[in-house]
Design a protein around this motif. Structure first.
Motif, PDB file in Angstrom:
ATOM      1  N   LYS A   1       0.760  -1.107  -0.096  1.00  0.00           N
ATOM      2  CA  LYS A   1      -0.008  -0.095   0.028  1.00  0.00           C
ATOM      3  C   LYS A   1       0.828   1.044  -0.045  1.00  0.00           C
ATOM      4  CE  LYS A   1      -3.548   0.268   2.407  1.00  0.00           C
ATOM      5  NZ  LYS A   1      -4.476   0.450   3.985  1.00  0.00           N
ATOM      6  N   LEU A   2       2.065   1.158   0.664  1.00  0.00           N
ATOM      7  CA  LEU A   2       2.856   2.094   0.563  1.00  0.00           C
ATOM      8  C   LEU A   2       4.183   1.655  -0.321  1.00  0.00           C
ATOM      9  CD1 LEU A   2       2.777   3.385   4.463  1.00  0.00           C
ATOM     10  CD2 LEU A   2       1.949   4.605   2.088  1.00  0.00           C
ATOM     11  N   ALA A   3       4.381   2.110  -1.572  1.00  0.00           N
ATOM     12  CA  ALA A   3       5.469   1.658  -2.310  1.00  0.00           C
ATOM     13  C   ALA A   3       6.810   2.563  -1.854  1.00  0.00           C
ATOM     14  CB  ALA A   3       5.153   2.297  -3.725  1.00  0.00           C
ATOM     15  N   VAL A   4       8.108   1.934  -2.611  1.00  0.00           N
ATOM     16  CA  VAL A   4       9.214   2.412  -2.381  1.00  0.00           C
ATOM     17  C   VAL A   4       9.303   3.851  -2.858  1.00  0.00           C
ATOM     18  CG1 VAL A   4      11.578   2.289  -3.178  1.00  0.00           C
ATOM     19  CG2 VAL A   4      10.330   0.281  -2.269  1.00  0.00           C
ATOM     20  N   ASP A   5      10.133   4.776  -2.220  1.00  0.00           N
ATOM     21  CA  ASP A   5      10.193   6.148  -2.528  1.00  0.00           C
ATOM     22  C   ASP A   5       8.743   6.832  -2.608  1.00  0.00           C
ATOM     23  OD1 ASP A   5      12.853   6.103  -2.587  1.00  0.00           O
ATOM     24  OD2 ASP A   5      12.969   5.187  -4.884  1.00  0.00           O
TER      25      ASP A   5
ATOM     26  N   VAL B   1      12.246   3.472   6.607  1.00  0.00           N
ATOM     27  CA  VAL B   1      11.869   4.666   5.940  1.00  0.00           C
ATOM     28  C   VAL B   1      13.169   5.713   5.792  1.00  0.00           C
ATOM     29  CG1 VAL B   1       9.424   4.479   6.407  1.00  0.00           C
ATOM     30  CG2 VAL B   1      10.946   5.986   7.888  1.00  0.00           C
ATOM     31  N   TYR B   2      13.119   6.648   5.316  1.00  0.00           N
ATOM     32  CA  TYR B   2      14.090   7.789   5.247  1.00  0.00           C
ATOM     33  C   TYR B   2      13.405   9.213   5.282  1.00  0.00           C
ATOM     34  CZ  TYR B   2      13.662   8.040  -0.138  1.00  0.00           C
ATOM     35  OH  TYR B   2      13.077   8.185  -0.969  1.00  0.00           O
ATOM     36  N   THR B   3      13.757   9.980   5.897  1.00  0.00           N
ATOM     37  CA  THR B   3      13.295  11.369   6.061  1.00  0.00           C
ATOM     38  C   THR B   3      14.137  12.462   5.216  1.00  0.00           C
ATOM     39  OG1 THR B   3      12.301  10.758   8.059  1.00  0.00           O
ATOM     40  CG2 THR B   3      12.633  13.063   7.614  1.00  0.00           C
ATOM     41  N   VAL B   4      13.402  13.259   4.477  1.00  0.00           N
ATOM     42  CA  VAL B   4      13.981  14.283   3.819  1.00  0.00           C
ATOM     43  C   VAL B   4      13.610  15.742   4.582  1.00  0.00           C
ATOM     44  CG1 VAL B   4      14.514  15.705   1.724  1.00  0.00           C
ATOM     45  CG2 VAL B   4      14.023  13.224   1.850  1.00  0.00           C
ATOM     46  N   PRO B   5      14.517  16.298   5.182  1.00  0.00           N
ATOM     47  CA  PRO B   5      14.071  17.627   5.981  1.00  0.00           C
ATOM     48  C   PRO B   5      12.942  18.560   5.074  1.00  0.00           C
ATOM     49  CG  PRO B   5      16.477  16.870   6.347  1.00  0.00           C
ATOM     50  CD  PRO B   5      15.767  16.203   5.462  1.00  0.00           C
ATOM     51  N   GLN B   6      12.112  19.032   5.551  1.00  0.00           N
ATOM     52  CA  GLN B   6      11.157  19.747   5.033  1.00  0.00           C
ATOM     53  C   GLN B   6      10.368  19.365   3.876  1.00  0.00           C
ATOM     54  OE1 GLN B   6      14.169  21.302   6.716  1.00  0.00           O
ATOM     55  NE2 GLN B   6      12.391  21.724   8.236  1.00  0.00           N
TER      56      GLN B   6
ATOM     57  N   THR C   1       8.756  11.938   4.800  1.00  0.00           N
ATOM     58  CA  THR C   1       9.672  10.750   5.187  1.00  0.00           C
ATOM     59  C   THR C   1       8.973   9.752   4.062  1.00  0.00           C
ATOM     60  OG1 THR C   1       9.628  11.290   7.472  1.00  0.00           O
ATOM     61  CG2 THR C   1       9.763   8.901   6.689  1.00  0.00           C
ATOM     62  N   TYR C   2      10.035   9.006   3.427  1.00  0.00           N
ATOM     63  CA  TYR C   2       9.482   7.974   2.092  1.00  0.00           C
ATOM     64  C   TYR C   2      10.085   6.578   2.501  1.00  0.00           C
ATOM     65  CZ  TYR C   2       9.575  12.612   0.235  1.00  0.00           C
ATOM     66  OH  TYR C   2       9.164  13.842  -0.044  1.00  0.00           O
ATOM     67  N   VAL C   3       9.221   5.809   1.904  1.00  0.00           N
ATOM     68  CA  VAL C   3       9.521   4.267   2.165  1.00  0.00           C
ATOM     69  C   VAL C   3      10.829   3.836   1.505  1.00  0.00           C
ATOM     70  CG1 VAL C   3       8.738   1.907   1.292  1.00  0.00           C
ATOM     71  CG2 VAL C   3       7.001   3.449   1.943  1.00  0.00           C
ATOM     72  N   ARG C   4      11.615   3.126   2.329  1.00  0.00           N
ATOM     73  CA  ARG C   4      12.877   2.874   1.947  1.00  0.00           C
ATOM     74  C   ARG C   4      13.087   1.301   1.157  1.00  0.00           C
ATOM     75  NH1 ARG C   4      17.372   1.144   5.354  1.00  0.00           N
ATOM     76  NH2 ARG C   4      19.263   1.418   4.567  1.00  0.00           N
TER      77      ARG C   4
ATOM     78  N   PRO D   1       5.948   8.646  -0.102  1.00  0.00           N
ATOM     79  CA  PRO D   1       5.601   9.303   1.158  1.00  0.00           C
ATOM     80  C   PRO D   1       4.604   8.521   2.177  1.00  0.00           C
ATOM     81  CG  PRO D   1       4.619  10.541  -0.185  1.00  0.00           C
ATOM     82  CD  PRO D   1       5.212   9.725  -1.071  1.00  0.00           C
ATOM     83  N   ILE D   2       5.330   8.228   3.233  1.00  0.00           N
ATOM     84  CA  ILE D   2       4.396   7.867   4.548  1.00  0.00           C
ATOM     85  C   ILE D   2       3.555   9.036   4.907  1.00  0.00           C
ATOM     86  CG2 ILE D   2       6.100   6.060   5.139  1.00  0.00           C
ATOM     87  CD1 ILE D   2       6.321   7.806   7.542  1.00  0.00           C
ATOM     88  N   PRO D   3       2.560   8.687   5.590  1.00  0.00           N
ATOM     89  CA  PRO D   3       1.544   9.717   6.073  1.00  0.00           C
ATOM     90  C   PRO D   3       2.407  10.981   6.818  1.00  0.00           C
ATOM     91  CG  PRO D   3       0.610   7.722   6.499  1.00  0.00           C
ATOM     92  CD  PRO D   3       1.913   7.238   6.038  1.00  0.00           C
TER      93      PRO D   3
END
Lengths: 91, 91
Positions: B35-39, B72-77, B80-83, B41-43
Motif C-alpha cells: 500500500k506504501l510503495a518504495v520512495d 523509511v528515510y526522511t528528507v528535511p522539510q 518521510t519516504y519508504v526505503r 511518502p508515508i503519512p
DNA sequence: TAAGATTTGTGCGTATGTATT
DNA sequence: TAATACATACGCACAAATCTT
C-alpha cells in the motif's frame, strides 16, 4: 564521521555526585574556560541526551541546576544561554 | 468527509506495546502489503496526529522508530519516504 | 515576486509510570 | 519515603525549507 565528539565525557555512575551534576559541572567548565561565551546557547536538551546518553529528565535536571547556580538563564521556547556573571550577582 | 479513514486503527492504551510502536507497526504492514510503495511518502506527522489522535511527540516517535528499523528515510522539510529494502541492508 | 500552506527540525513545559538506591 | 533516573506521552511555539497559489 565521529570526529567532533569522540572526546565527549562520560557519566560515572559510581561517582558520589549524580549524573545531572556531572553534566552541569562539565558545562560550568566550558563556561569558565570561555568555550561557552556569555549570551551564547549552551547545548540543547536533545544534544545533552545524545552526548551523555541520559534521559531527558536527567538533561533537564542539569540545566535546572545550572540555572539555580546562576550560570545560565532560559528563554522559554528558545533556549538556555550563558549568563553574564560579572559585577552584581542579583540579576 | 469521514469516509476514507473510518476504518483507521485505534490505539490500545492497555496493550503491552506503547502507542508509537502500534502506529509504526501499522505503517510497516502498509509497506509490506504494498500500500506504501518504495520512495513514496508515508503519512505526514500531522496526518498521523489526526488519524490516530495522538500528540506530535508520539507521531514523531513512530517515524523515528521506522527510521531506526530501516523502513523509511526522511528528507528535511519534505517528508518521510519508504526505503528500498531489497538487496543489502547497509545503507 | 510574494503570500500562504505544508512539513520536518528544534526547544521548552509538564505529567505519569516504573525502577533503583 | 525521598531522590534519582529512564521511558513514554501530551501541549505550545518558532524556525527553515519546500511547495502551491
Amino acid at each position: 564521521m565521529s570526529t567532533l565528539y569522540d572526546m565527549s565525557p562520560t557519566i560515572d555512575y559510581d561517582a558520589p555526585t549524580p549524573p545531572y551534576q556531572q553534566i552541569a559541572a562539565e558545562i560550568i567548565r566550558d563556561i569558565e574556560s570561555g568555550k561557552l561565551a556569555v549570551d551564547r546557547p549552551i547545548p540543547s536538551e536533545s544534544t545533552l541526551i545524545q552526548r551523555w546518553g541520559v534521559a531527558r529528565d536527567t538533561a533537564r535536571r542539569a540545566v535546572r541546576h545550572l540555572r539555580e547556580l546562576g550560570f545560565v538563564y532560559t528563554v522559554p521556547q528558545r533556549g538556555t544561554y550563558v549568563r553574564d556573571r560579572t559585577g552584581s550577582e542579583t540579576e
